[in-house]
Design an enzyme around this catalytic site. Structure first.
Site, mmCIF file in Angstrom:
data_model
loop_
_atom_site.group_PDB
_atom_site.id
_atom_site.type_symbol
_atom_site.label_atom_id
_atom_site.label_comp_id
_atom_site.label_asym_id
_atom_site.label_seq_id
_atom_site.Cartn_x
_atom_site.Cartn_y
_atom_site.Cartn_z
ATOM 1 N N GLU A 87 -32.047 42.056 19.225
ATOM 2 C CA GLU A 87 -31.594 42.402 18.142
ATOM 3 C C GLU A 87 -31.495 41.476 16.880
ATOM 4 O O GLU A 87 -29.891 40.654 17.373
ATOM 5 C CB GLU A 87 -30.273 43.230 18.529
ATOM 6 C CG GLU A 87 -29.793 43.874 17.044
ATOM 7 C CD GLU A 87 -28.419 45.210 17.333
ATOM 8 O OE1 GLU A 87 -27.696 44.961 18.068
ATOM 9 O OE2 GLU A 87 -28.145 46.318 16.759
ATOM 10 N N GLU A 112 -25.746 54.078 15.975
ATOM 11 C CA GLU A 112 -25.253 53.263 16.258
ATOM 12 C C GLU A 112 -24.165 53.155 14.760
ATOM 13 O O GLU A 112 -24.894 52.510 13.777
ATOM 14 C CB GLU A 112 -25.220 51.665 16.593
ATOM 15 C CG GLU A 112 -24.413 51.119 17.177
ATOM 16 C CD GLU A 112 -24.261 49.674 17.030
ATOM 17 O OE1 GLU A 112 -24.162 48.512 18.263
ATOM 18 O OE2 GLU A 112 -25.384 48.946 15.515
ATOM 19 N N ASP A 152 -32.302 47.230 13.931
ATOM 20 C CA ASP A 152 -30.544 47.575 13.754
ATOM 21 C C ASP A 152 -30.585 47.678 11.943
ATOM 22 O O ASP A 152 -31.184 46.881 11.214
ATOM 23 C CB ASP A 152 -29.834 47.042 13.949
ATOM 24 C CG ASP A 152 -28.057 47.931 13.908
ATOM 25 O OD1 ASP A 152 -27.894 48.828 12.917
ATOM 26 O OD2 ASP A 152 -26.946 48.107 14.427
HETATM 27 C C1 LER Z 1 -24.563 45.776 18.033
HETATM 28 O O1 LER Z 1 -25.922 46.789 18.103
HETATM 29 C C2 LER Z 1 -24.785 45.823 16.536
HETATM 30 O O2 LER Z 1 -25.336 46.199 16.097
HETATM 31 C C3 LER Z 1 -23.778 44.265 16.738
HETATM 32 O O3 LER Z 1 -23.543 44.176 14.413
HETATM 33 C C4 LER Z 1 -22.477 44.450 16.776
HETATM 34 O O4 LER Z 1 -21.680 44.460 16.036
HETATM 35 MN MN MN Z 2 -27.175 47.594 16.579
#
Ligand code: LER
Ligand code: MN
Length: 270
Positions: free
Chosen positions: A153, A247, A186
């Site tokens: 990620e 999330e 993300d």
């Molecule tokens: C976890 O998926 C994420 O996006 C991080 O920013 C958590 O701190």
């Molecule tokens: Mn994330």
């Protein structure tokens, strides 16, 4: 596309970005009733879990587990893979292997975000980038032998000093040279680091295996200023058929955030 959310496993007391309230069983029931296809299971230590019971609860609720998330290995226990501290690194690798075993049992991928550590923690080494590649390749090789995929990620600059955007992620995945390693993108981090979310999604289209959804203020989608019409049109356009998974900050409360996320995503996903 399928719809998911991040939910704490029974071994995690509090996940700062996880949704839904109640016992593990109550949360699973709520997720299913809201119409979620699956949950991302946030774990801390599989040794503290009754894994068959976890699997049974989720199966009974009709929920898939696309991914096991490792953020609390770092958040709660400070574990990280890229560090000069050999004892810490060994503990991190051991715990990561246990999470991979759990993911194999659940048929899930494993996400690695903050668990990967920082290049700066390696101190004065000649090629920190290569050290990071080797460390993550070790973990990915173990996962490949268990039939598990790893999603890296990209994290914004305030959380990580490497792999901060989709282009970094694609280069890193290429340098690792492991077929079982892809990306989780993300939208919250992309809004900070990627010049264009849409262009980054196109750039990473061959390796995006999971997407985290939150608005620009990291609240439920629709409460900030991201252009979701354009983002979802791009995901459609690149043929993305994985999970879009909530999330976010659990605001105004973890149940309302889950409900609003589902209402919003239903309007955007056919
Ligand atoms: C976890 O998926 C994420 O996006 C991080 O920013 C958590 O701190
Ligand atoms: Mn994330």
């Amino acid at each position: 596309m399928k719809v998911g959310l991040v939910m704490c496993g029974p071994d995690v007391a509090y996940g700062p970005l996880a949704l839904l309230s109640g016992t593990f069983e109550e949360k699973a029931t709520k997720a299913a009733e809201l119409g979620y296809d699956g949950i991302e299971l946030m774990v801390r230590d599989p040794a503290d879990l009754d894994c068959p019971a976890v699997k049974m609860t989720l199966t009974k609720a009709g929920l898939e587990v696309p991914q096991v998330v490792t953020g609390e290995l770092f958040g709660a226990d400070g574990l990280c893979l890229v560090t000069a501290d050999e004892a810490l690194r060994c503990r991190a690798e051991e715990r990561t292997r246990a999470v991979i075993d759990l993911a194999a049992y659940l048929g899930a991928m494993v996400n690695i975000g903050r668990l990967r550590g920082q290049l700066s923690l390696l101190g004065d080494v000649p090629d920190a980038h290569s050290v990071a590649i080797d460390r993550l390749r070790d973990v990915a090789t173990y996962a490949a032998n268990q039939g598990v995929k790893i999603t890296l990620e990209p994290l914004n600059r305030y959380e990580s000093d490497y792999i901060q955007n989709a282009a970094d992620g694609m280069r890193f995945v290429e340098d690792m040279g492991c077929d079982n390693v892809g990306l989780m993108l993300d939208l919250f981090h992309m809004n900070i680091e990627d010049a264009s979310i849409e262009e980054s999604l196109r750039l990473a289209r061959t390796r995006v295996w999971h997407v985290h959804v939150a608005d620009s203020n990291r609240r439920y989608p629709g409460s900030g200023h991201l252009d979701f019409d354009s983002i979802f049109a791009t995901l459609d356009d690149i043929g993305y058929n994985g999970y879009v998974s909530g999330e976010m900050l659990p605001l105004p409360d973890p149940d309302t955030a889950a409900q609003k996320t589902m209402e919003f995503l239903r309007r955007h996903i056919c």
